[in-house]
Write an enzyme that holds these catalytic residues in place. Sequence first.
Site, PDB file in Angstrom:
ATOM      1  N   SER A  34      43.529 -15.189 -16.995  1.00 45.51           N
ATOM      2  CA  SER A  34      42.924 -13.863 -17.018  1.00 45.51           C
ATOM      3  C   SER A  34      42.154 -13.610 -15.734  1.00 45.51           C
ATOM      4  CB  SER A  34      41.977 -13.736 -18.217  1.00 45.51           C
ATOM      5  OG  SER A  34      41.209 -12.556 -18.144  1.00 45.51           O
ATOM      6  N   TYR A  50      34.982 -16.314 -23.994  1.00 44.79           N
ATOM      7  CA  TYR A  50      36.339 -15.996 -23.542  1.00 44.79           C
ATOM      8  C   TYR A  50      36.518 -16.347 -22.064  1.00 44.79           C
ATOM      9  CZ  TYR A  50      40.503 -13.210 -22.454  1.00 44.79           C
ATOM     10  OH  TYR A  50      41.739 -12.797 -22.034  1.00 44.79           O
TER      11      TYR A  50
END
Length: 695
Positions: A572, A585
């Site tokens: 990500s 996350y």
Amino acid sequence: MTIDSLEARVDPATHDTTADDTVRALVARSNALGSDPRITNYAGGNTSAKGTDTDPVTGEPVELLWVKGSGGDLGTLTPSGLAVLRVDRVRALRHVYPGVEREDEMVAAFDHTLFGKGGAAPSIDTAMHALVDAAHVDHLHPDAGIAIATAADGPELTERIFGDRVVWVPWRRPGFQLGLDIAAIEDQHPEAIGTVLGGHGITAWGATSAEAEANSRWIIDTAERYIAEHGKDQPFGAVRPGFEALPESDRRARAAALAPTIRGIAGHDAPVVGHFTDSDVVLDFLASARAEELAALGTSCPDHFLRTKVQPLVLDLPVTASVEEQRARLRELHEQYRVDYQAYYDRHATADSPAIRGADPLIVLVPGVGMFSYGKDAQTARVAGEFFVNAINVMRGAEALSTYAPIDEAEKFRIEYWTLEEAKLQRMPAPKQLATRIALVTGAASGIGKAIAKRLAAEGAAVVIADLDLAKAQAAAAEIGGPDQAIGVAANVTSAVEIEQAIQATLLHFGGLDLVVNNAGLSLSKSLLETTEQDWDLQHDVMAKGSFLVSKAAATVLIEQGLGGDIVYISSKNSVFAGPNNIAYSATKADQAHQVRLLAAELGEHGIRVNGINPDGVVRGSGIFASGWGASRAKTYGVDEEDLGKFYAQRTILKREVVPENVANAVYAICTSDFSHTTGLHVPVDAGVAAAFLR
């Protein structure tokens, strides 16, 4: 009539059969015969019908032949798969036939006999159908028929079993001369309904489509019944102690353990996809005393050689041997197989022969475990296995009545390296970029993972969709295509056991593994103080630990195969960008990002590339955003959830929204040969987020 317009045209006054009726009946007969594997194998055999239509040039009736075209399959045949020829012109080719030494030239001559556009390309067997006077002709490859055709005393058996209704034809390679031979038999034996073609199969005919089908089935049923009533018990000999089939769970575990080694063997010269078969037919054969002796004789039917090679590789160790002992012995046998196959090629090749197509086996037999078959794609690999099952059935029937005596080695070579078959191979379209590659994508039932799986499959890969939800995984696989293209499996990536099961399913279905995409994930948008220990553990279990477990299990397979491979992490932008309310996350994405670097450094010596993709703001189609993450991020940024994609787009340099297909495109690109020298790379797919630029 054209092959594209097949509306029924029965004259209401006379009820005469029209050309459309003839074609419709032929297709129905072909599908009925071709759907039964005991009658003929995939793409094997051919059927035909003769009838009349109006010549659009003269307005006069013309007799036509409709016959299955080259490369078609009877079970799935449609009208577009038929070649359409003028009977008078095909039969006139007798006057220009140059003789058996040049009969291959007759295939090109068929082009001058076509009616209109001619439909599909005529096959080598066209002469057999055109030259026989009967209106309807079937040429089939039934196991029972080939058993008689390959028996040492085939001529005597044919007469004993069928009387004067079926006539023996000595072995002759398919072609114009074989058509002449069968036509002569039909003319000289008016009582006959068909033939047994030595080493090959059967041919039957009839005045109507129904009569031809009935005659074909009578020959097959009669042969089966005779073998059952007169065949000896245990034609393959007694069971060899130590070679019996393992219990199902044990043999499938052993098959999965051996699959990477065997695929490395089969793919030494050229990459292949595999298929595993552990049917009773295979296991019983491999447990018998004569398995190695008979397997060495190989198949006999001409359709088989291109897909099975002249003979299989047979492991000669009992099931009590360890996996390591079996792996070592398989490698030794492979070396000898390559030497023997090269010698076989050298014995028979001429200056005009096609180049050797690799010296690796396409069929590998492991007693107690099963059969591995290989080909350029999953369907070809599966069909190769089906062909060898046919061969086992043929051997059983021939040995039950007589002695299995397939065509000799020189004739096998002429079939395997037939210039006409080579020309057909050369005409095939170039393979897609990811052809022969087998991919496992985690979390692929929806969103980014599903888009990745679809793109990889579209580029030629065989794909395994792994997801927590088995039903959704299977539904996503069905969208891609049948089981020769994709399958769905259940896998919780936090469980090493379930990962091993998913990889085992991959190995047993497609024979190996080349490409792994670590995509499974979830996200909880919370600040530091709101993030619980359970939140932290869940995020890290699924993505950091899950990616580690998947990569470890996959690397074990890739290293044993020795064929290189790719591991791709869907990381990500957040792995390098510090955003608000995202501690768990982003931290686990940073963990994944560094796994890419660490594994790239460690696995490079095995030819395994490890790269990452860093998406951002993939809202549309995303399972993560739909499950609450989107609402949380929208609240964080003070926008409506339905506008979140637009918000992410406006903060990028390119002002473009990122969708799952953009991520899939990057995964595809990084796995192609264009990036053969790239590993340890992270590719941003974020439309340009300056704060996430890699430094």
